[in-house]
Design a protein around this motif. Structure first.
Motif, PDB file in Angstrom:
ATOM      1  N   SER A  79      -0.313   5.120 -26.864  1.00 52.10           N
ATOM      2  CA  SER A  79      -0.920   6.447 -26.863  1.00 52.10           C
ATOM      3  C   SER A  79       0.144   7.537 -26.891  1.00 52.10           C
ATOM      4  O   SER A  79       0.179   8.400 -26.036  1.00 52.10           O
ATOM      5  N   GLY A  80       1.010   7.483 -27.881  1.00 50.14           N
ATOM      6  CA  GLY A  80       2.074   8.472 -28.029  1.00 50.14           C
ATOM      7  C   GLY A  80       3.166   7.880 -28.899  1.00 50.14           C
ATOM      8  O   GLY A  80       2.904   6.997 -29.705  1.00 50.14           O
ATOM      9  N   GLU A  81       4.406   8.352 -28.724  1.00 54.74           N
ATOM     10  CA  GLU A  81       5.514   7.872 -29.547  1.00 54.74           C
ATOM     11  C   GLU A  81       6.291   6.791 -28.778  1.00 54.74           C
ATOM     12  O   GLU A  81       6.996   7.106 -27.803  1.00 54.74           O
ATOM     13  N   PRO A  82       6.194   5.520 -29.191  1.00 58.79           N
ATOM     14  CA  PRO A  82       6.776   4.433 -28.387  1.00 58.79           C
ATOM     15  C   PRO A  82       8.300   4.463 -28.288  1.00 58.79           C
ATOM     16  O   PRO A  82       8.858   3.952 -27.319  1.00 58.79           O
ATOM     17  N   THR A  83       8.989   5.064 -29.273  1.00 59.07           N
ATOM     18  CA  THR A  83      10.462   5.065 -29.185  1.00 59.07           C
ATOM     19  C   THR A  83      10.967   6.060 -28.137  1.00 59.07           C
ATOM     20  O   THR A  83      12.167   6.104 -27.852  1.00 59.07           O
ATOM     21  N   LEU A  84      10.067   6.841 -27.546  1.00 57.77           N
ATOM     22  CA  LEU A  84      10.498   7.700 -26.432  1.00 57.77           C
ATOM     23  C   LEU A  84      10.814   6.856 -25.195  1.00 57.77           C
ATOM     24  O   LEU A  84      11.508   7.316 -24.290  1.00 57.77           O
ATOM     25  N   HIS A  85      10.295   5.611 -25.134  1.00 59.99           N
ATOM     26  CA  HIS A  85      10.657   4.730 -24.019  1.00 59.99           C
ATOM     27  C   HIS A  85      12.073   4.205 -24.258  1.00 59.99           C
ATOM     28  O   HIS A  85      12.340   3.527 -25.255  1.00 59.99           O
ATOM     29  N   ALA A  86      12.965   4.490 -23.322  1.00 61.86           N
ATOM     30  CA  ALA A  86      14.375   4.123 -23.499  1.00 61.86           C
ATOM     31  C   ALA A  86      14.598   2.615 -23.468  1.00 61.86           C
ATOM     32  O   ALA A  86      15.659   2.138 -23.881  1.00 61.86           O
ATOM     33  N   GLY A  87      13.597   1.849 -22.994  1.00 59.43           N
ATOM     34  CA  GLY A  87      13.768   0.394 -22.902  1.00 59.43           C
ATOM     35  C   GLY A  87      13.158  -0.360 -24.068  1.00 59.43           C
ATOM     36  O   GLY A  87      13.064  -1.592 -24.031  1.00 59.43           O
ATOM     37  N   ILE A  88      12.748   0.335 -25.132  1.00 57.03           N
ATOM     38  CA  ILE A  88      12.015  -0.365 -26.201  1.00 57.03           C
ATOM     39  C   ILE A  88      12.883  -1.423 -26.892  1.00 57.03           C
ATOM     40  O   ILE A  88      12.391  -2.482 -27.279  1.00 57.03           O
ATOM     41  N   GLY A  89      14.174  -1.162 -27.004  1.00 51.34           N
ATOM     42  CA  GLY A  89      15.053  -2.142 -27.640  1.00 51.34           C
ATOM     43  C   GLY A  89      15.088  -3.441 -26.851  1.00 51.34           C
ATOM     44  O   GLY A  89      14.975  -4.535 -27.407  1.00 51.34           O
ATOM     45  N   ARG A  90      15.202  -3.325 -25.520  1.00 51.27           N
ATOM     46  CA  ARG A  90      15.243  -4.525 -24.666  1.00 51.27           C
ATOM     47  C   ARG A  90      13.901  -5.247 -24.714  1.00 51.27           C
ATOM     48  O   ARG A  90      13.851  -6.478 -24.765  1.00 51.27           O
ATOM     49  N   MET A  91      12.802  -4.468 -24.738  1.00 50.49           N
ATOM     50  CA  MET A  91      11.468  -5.102 -24.821  1.00 50.49           C
ATOM     51  C   MET A  91      11.373  -5.960 -26.082  1.00 50.49           C
ATOM     52  O   MET A  91      10.940  -7.107 -26.042  1.00 50.49           O
ATOM     53  N   ILE A  92      11.776  -5.401 -27.217  1.00 42.15           N
ATOM     54  CA  ILE A  92      11.650  -6.134 -28.485  1.00 42.15           C
ATOM     55  C   ILE A  92      12.533  -7.380 -28.452  1.00 42.15           C
ATOM     56  O   ILE A  92      12.100  -8.473 -28.821  1.00 42.15           O
ATOM     57  N   ARG A  93      13.754  -7.235 -27.968  1.00 39.89           N
ATOM     58  CA  ARG A  93      14.669  -8.390 -27.931  1.00 39.89           C
ATOM     59  C   ARG A  93      14.107  -9.495 -27.039  1.00 39.89           C
ATOM     60  O   ARG A  93      14.142 -10.669 -27.391  1.00 39.89           O
ATOM     61  N   GLU A  94      13.564  -9.112 -25.888  1.00 36.50           N
ATOM     62  CA  GLU A  94      13.031 -10.136 -24.970  1.00 36.50           C
ATOM     63  C   GLU A  94      11.804 -10.817 -25.566  1.00 36.50           C
ATOM     64  O   GLU A  94      11.640 -12.024 -25.460  1.00 36.50           O
ATOM     65  N   VAL A  95      10.924 -10.036 -26.200  1.00 37.60           N
ATOM     66  CA  VAL A  95       9.734 -10.630 -26.822  1.00 37.60           C
ATOM     67  C   VAL A  95      10.161 -11.626 -27.897  1.00 37.60           C
ATOM     68  O   VAL A  95       9.629 -12.736 -27.993  1.00 37.60           O
ATOM     69  N   LYS A  96      11.154 -11.264 -28.689  1.00 39.12           N
ATOM     70  CA  LYS A  96      11.629 -12.163 -29.753  1.00 39.12           C
ATOM     71  C   LYS A  96      12.224 -13.448 -29.165  1.00 39.12           C
ATOM     72  O   LYS A  96      12.280 -14.462 -29.844  1.00 39.12           O
TER      73      LYS A  96
END
Ligand code: SF4
Length: 316
Positions: A79-96
């Motif tokens: 519900s907004g712009e997801p790249t404003l979350h500073a942890g999005i890179g770590r989230m994607i890496r962990e999910v992968k």
């Protein structure tokens, strides 16, 4: 679950497990077509709004709860712009690291001018940024961005990302009647798109109730004009009809409220999902409960009835 929803039927991604990593309507744009209402205030500072680890744990739990065939994509959207979350890179890496389900990031693309944001999105399989204007004036009219964000910065960010990114870049063009569907505006957009050379260009339409009541679907000839001008670089992607996952929550009404708090759902789509759900014997009682909840409202947009969050639509 607080940050993960669905799987839901997505316009572009089939059965999509949604990840919403930021507080409601936290965005650096205030698009006239936004289905979440107006952005107040604009936010352009990246933060760890909520615990990165907590979000990753929820994604892991949701993936474990579903069969592999039930999820086509894990989509960072929300519900907004997801790249404003500073942890999005770590989230994607962990999910992968724990699933082979492909990851998509649906973003307005406004922060791609920042090298750290481009690096954060590298591990995603697909990134879907927005480009709906071919000039600074129209960019400001449609997106009403944070003052620090200019059209030139936006286009430069997209180009820099295109050069560095190894996944699929699908650019989304939101087509609005009498705003960006003229030949002149479409040709400006086509020039930038050709230069950008994305893997696909998706034309999408404001089929859901918009922040501004004057936002209208393009006429048939506007759509045809866009197809003709984007020939060779674009395909029209119409909203997909699909089945809502109403098993996501034990309480069916709460499950629907969770989905419509993020985006409106067509009445017909909801009715079909309820009819297909064996434990629902009386769909009308569910609609009655939604009305009674005071957290949902029925909205008529372009002749189509939607269910939306009672706080979602703000118009003049
Ligand atoms: S449509 Fe997306 S980018 Fe635009 S205001 Fe809404 S959440 Fe922000």
């Amino acid at each position: 679950m607080k940050y993960v929803f669905g799987p839901i039927s997505s316009r572009r991604l089939g059965k999509s497990l949604g990840v919403d990593p930021i507080p409601s309507k936290t965005c650096n744009w205030n698009c006239v077509y936004c289905q979440l209402g107006r952005t107040r205030p604009l936010a352009n500072e990246r933060k760890e709004f909520v615990s990165t680890q907590e979000i990753v744990s929820e994604i892991r739990e949701a993936v474990c709860q579903h069969k592999p065939s039930e999820i086509d994509w894990i989509s960072f959207v929300g519900s907004g712009e997801p790249t404003l979350h500073a942890g999005i890179g770590r989230m994607i890496r962990e999910v992968k690291s724990f699933t082979e389900i492909p990851v998509a990031v649906i973003t307005n693309g406004s922060l791609l001018s920042l090298p750290e944001v481009r690096a954060d999105l590298q591990p995603a399989d697909t990134v879907l940024p927005t480009l709906s204007a071919g000039s600074e004036t129209l960019f400001r009219t449609i997106h009403r961005p944070h003052p620090d964000l200019t059209f030139a910065k936006h286009v430069d960010g997209l180009k820099a990302f295109r050069d560095e990114y190894h996944g699929k870049l699908w650019v989304e063009v939101m087509l609005l009647k009498e705003v960006n569907d003229s030949e002149e505006e479409l040709r400006k957009l086509a020039d930038i798109l050709r230069d950008l050379s994305p893997d696909a260009v998706h034309l999408v339409l404001p089929t859901r109730p918009a922040a501004e009541s004057w936002v209208k679907l393009p006429e048939y000839d506007g759509l045809m004009r866009a197809q003709a001008i984007f020939a060779g670089i674009a395909e029209i992607v119409h909203p997909a009809k699909g089945t809502l996952d109403l098993n996501a929550d034990e309480n069916i009404v709460q499950s629907i409220l969770n989905v419509i708090s993020r985006h409106p759902v067509m009445h017909q789509e909801l009715e079909e999902a309820l009819n297909a759900e064996p434990k629902i014997t009386d769909p009308e009682s569910v609609f009655a409960a939604l009305r009674k909840s005071e957290q949902a409202q029925e909205v008529l947009q372009n002749g189509v009835l939607f269910w939306a969050s009672s706080s979602a639509k703000e118009t003049e």
